[in-house]
Enzyme design. Structure first.
Site, short mmCIF file in Angstrom:
data_model
loop_
_atom_site.label_atom_id
_atom_site.label_comp_id
_atom_site.label_asym_id
_atom_site.label_seq_id
_atom_site.Cartn_x
_atom_site.Cartn_y
_atom_site.Cartn_z
N LYS A 201 -1.92 3.30 8.89
CA LYS A 201 -1.83 4.68 8.39
C LYS A 201 -2.65 4.82 7.11
O LYS A 201 -2.29 4.26 6.07
CB LYS A 201 -0.38 5.07 8.09
CG LYS A 201 -0.26 6.59 7.83
CD LYS A 201 1.08 7.00 7.26
CE LYS A 201 1.15 6.84 5.77
NZ LYS A 201 0.16 7.63 5.00
N GLU A 276 -0.18 -4.88 -2.62
CA GLU A 276 -1.25 -4.88 -3.65
C GLU A 276 -1.07 -3.58 -4.41
O GLU A 276 -1.28 -2.50 -3.87
CB GLU A 276 -2.62 -4.99 -2.97
CG GLU A 276 -3.71 -5.45 -3.90
CD GLU A 276 -4.42 -4.29 -4.56
OE1 GLU A 276 -3.99 -3.90 -5.68
OE2 GLU A 276 -5.38 -3.78 -3.97
P1 ADP Z 1 -0.96 6.87 -4.88
O1 ADP Z 1 0.01 6.93 -6.01
O2 ADP Z 1 -2.14 6.03 -5.11
O3 ADP Z 1 -1.19 8.18 -4.19
P2 ADP Z 1 1.01 5.94 -3.06
O4 ADP Z 1 1.57 4.62 -3.41
O5 ADP Z 1 1.84 7.16 -3.25
O6 ADP Z 1 -0.35 5.98 -3.80
O7 ADP Z 1 0.49 5.97 -1.57
C1 ADP Z 1 -0.27 4.97 -0.97
C2 ADP Z 1 0.03 4.98 0.50
O8 ADP Z 1 1.42 4.79 0.69
C3 ADP Z 1 -0.30 6.26 1.24
O9 ADP Z 1 -0.81 5.93 2.53
C4 ADP Z 1 1.02 6.96 1.33
O10 ADP Z 1 1.10 7.83 2.44
C5 ADP Z 1 1.96 5.79 1.52
N1 ADP Z 1 3.35 6.03 1.12
C6 ADP Z 1 3.80 6.83 0.13
N2 ADP Z 1 5.14 6.80 0.06
C7 ADP Z 1 5.57 5.95 1.03
C8 ADP Z 1 6.86 5.48 1.46
N3 ADP Z 1 7.98 5.90 0.89
N4 ADP Z 1 6.91 4.60 2.48
C9 ADP Z 1 5.78 4.17 3.07
N5 ADP Z 1 4.54 4.58 2.71
C10 ADP Z 1 4.43 5.45 1.70
#
Ligand code: ADP
Length: 503
Positions: A201, A276
């Site tokens: 994803k 990471e």
């Molecule tokens: P940033 O702060 O860099 O936007 P995030 O950590 O929010 O990064 O997001 C990085 C990735 O993690 C994206 O693909 C986002 O859709 C996904 N993501 C965000 N929240 C969740 C969650 N609760 N569980 C799984 N994946 C998540």
């Protein structure tokens, strides 16, 4: 600074290939086919250089995630990928790399439109980087193996014992928006080489290149269900992937906050986890450097990719004797780094990914000023419809300020003075993070002494953010768990089975 005010930040016209990619119907790539979502929800795709919606992608439902996981599960369980001769896995991966290479220009443009980064940079860094991840890991398909090890407590000849390496299984891979294709390929490459199957994803802000990659997956000859690519929001689709009982491993790159949540959520089913996460990487400039050569280097350490880099050199520590000159030298790079629209061939820095992130970065700059920091460069946003932030240096800061402690993920560096090595090592380690660090000196002994003292997964000497697929990458402390790339990268997708046979 005058150069900055005269720049046109109008986005340039898109190519026909890009228009075609943007006009595709929102769909998910499952079992080597484009399928419709179970519901109608979509997410807008925005060009950060102009703030306009340019396409839409599926916001995957729980049912969609389940369908993708079921495809990956079936493809793993019947061995259609893991049982192939390693040579075939290796060659299929190289075919994918060949196809990426053949479409490199289109991928660079899509990345620029979707992320806001300069197309030139995507073409020089992101796309070749993605390709090299796949090519390097392809070779590991044929090189993983176990050992025959004699037991310690049993007489020779009474048992035959050995270990084998087996693929971990179905992998949920969740990647961020800062290097979309590169992060996707960094994740899929070791998993594919190991014989795993995948649900990938991309970030909801930047899914275009992952979707275009899906077109090439079937063409390269991967069996159906081996690499499924779905789009959707993190807290819904991503969350479902992390908690899914049929997923064996989660690999995530993103913020430390979400990484901690994912780590917790993966525990119930005891999934293998690679994380990471964020950073606040120190850059140390020793008094012996050639300032004229070093200042542009340390400017690049923070301004590359508009500072939206997990290893961005966001805390500068320059020795008191060179501090002013280093900061002056960095400020002189302002015209080079002046933000421009991502398809402007002159661009070295583009737009910030989104309005939300732009406002967050500007909020940090304002907080820094309120806390007493002075602006030595930038500190504001240029005009234009895109989400631009001028490259910024803050001085007169102290270790308690939020701009010094927290990851800003924008083109903002805080600059501090130091007097001796022990002092700067202590300051460099005064952080919850431990991803990267830079040391600039001509003195080999100083380099090694300081490299040993700094607690971070990577230390760069006289350079910054150099990443190579053969070299392990990952974080100490709250910057993550596990290593990607190199042999450590493939090991993260393998289980070790011990076989003991009494003779
Ligand atoms: P940033 O702060 O860099 O936007 P995030 O950590 O929010 O990064 O997001 C990085 C990735 O993690 C994206 O693909 C986002 O859709 C996904 N993501 C965000 N929240 C969740 C969650 N609760 N569980 C799984 N994946 C998540």
């Amino acid at each position: 600074m005058n150069e900055m005010t005269t720049i046109s930040r109008e986005q340039r016209p898109y190519s026909e290939a890009a228009k075609k990619a943007l006009s595709r119907k929102p769909a998910l790539f499952i079992n080597n086919e484009w399928v419709a979502s179970s519901h109608d929800a979509t997410i807008p795709v925005e060009d950060p250089s102009c703030g306009k919606e340019v396409s839409r992608i599926v916001d995957a439902s729980d049912k969609d995630v389940d369908r993708a996981v079921a495809a990956a599960r079936a493809a793993f369980d019947d061995g259609r990928w893991s049982n192939l001769p390693p040579m075939v896995r290796d060659r299929t991966m190289h075919r994918l790399a060949d196809l990426l290479e053949a479409h490199a220009d289109e991928f660079a443009e899509l990345e620029a439109i979707d992320n806001g980064k300069p197309k030139g940079m995507a073409g020089a860094v992101d796309i070749p980087g993605a390709i090299s991840q796949i090519r390097f890991m392809a070779g590991w398909a044929s090189k993983v193996g176990g050992e025959t090890t004699a037991p310690y407590t049993m007489p020779a000849g009474t048992v035959f014992s050995y270990t084998v390496k087996e693929p971990v299984g179905v992998c949920a891979q969740i990647v961020p928006w800062n290097f979309p294709l590169l992060m996707a390929c960094l994740k899929i490459a070791p998993a594919l080489a190991a014989g795993c199957t995948i649900v990938l994803k991309p970030a909801e802000q930047t899914s275009l290149t992952a979707l275009r990659l899906a077109d090439l997956v079937a063409e390269a000859g991967f069996p159906a269900g081996v690499l499924n690519i779905i789009t959707g929001n993190g807290h819904t689709a991503g969350d479902r992937m992390v908690k899914h009982p049929d997923v064996d491993k989660v690999a995530f790159t993103g913020s430390t906050e979400i990484g901690k949540l994912i780590n917790k959520n993966a525990t119930d089913t005891m999934k293998r986890v690679t994380l990471e996460l964020g950073g606040k990487s120190p850059v140390v400039v020793m008094p012996d450097v050639d300032v004229a050569a070093t200042a542009p280097g340390v400017a690049g350490a923070i301004f590359f990719n508009a500072g939206q880099v997990c290893v961005a050199g966001s805390r500068l520590y320059a020795h008191r004797s060179v501090f002013d000159k280093v900061v002056e030298g960095m400020a002189e790079t302002a015209p080079f780094w002046a933000p421009r629209a991502s398809l402007d061939p002159e661009a070295h820095m583009g737009a910030i990914i989104s309005k939300e992130q732009h406002d967050k970065v500007m909020g940090y700059i304002e907080a820094g000023k309120r806390d007493g920091a002075s602006v030595a460069m930038g500190g504001d946003a240029p005009s234009g419809n895109g989400y631009f932030v001028n490259p910024t240096i803050l001085v007169d800061v102290n270790p308690q300020m939020s701009v010094v402690r927290e990851e800003i993920f924008g083109p903002v560096v805080v600059a501090q003075r130091f007097d001796d090595l022990d002092e700067v090592a202590k300051s460099a380690n005064d952080t919850a993070f431990g991803l990267g660090a830079g040391i600039w000196t001509k003195d080999v002994a100083t380099m090694h002494k300081l490299a040993a003292k700094i607690k971070s997964g990577t230390v760069w000497g006289n350079c910054h953010a150099m990443i190579d697929t053969a070299l392990p990458f990952g974080g100490y402390k709250e910057s993550g768990i596990g290593r990607e790339q190199g042999k450590a990268g493939i090991d993260a997708y393998l289980e070790t089975k011990t076989v003991i046979i009494q003779l």
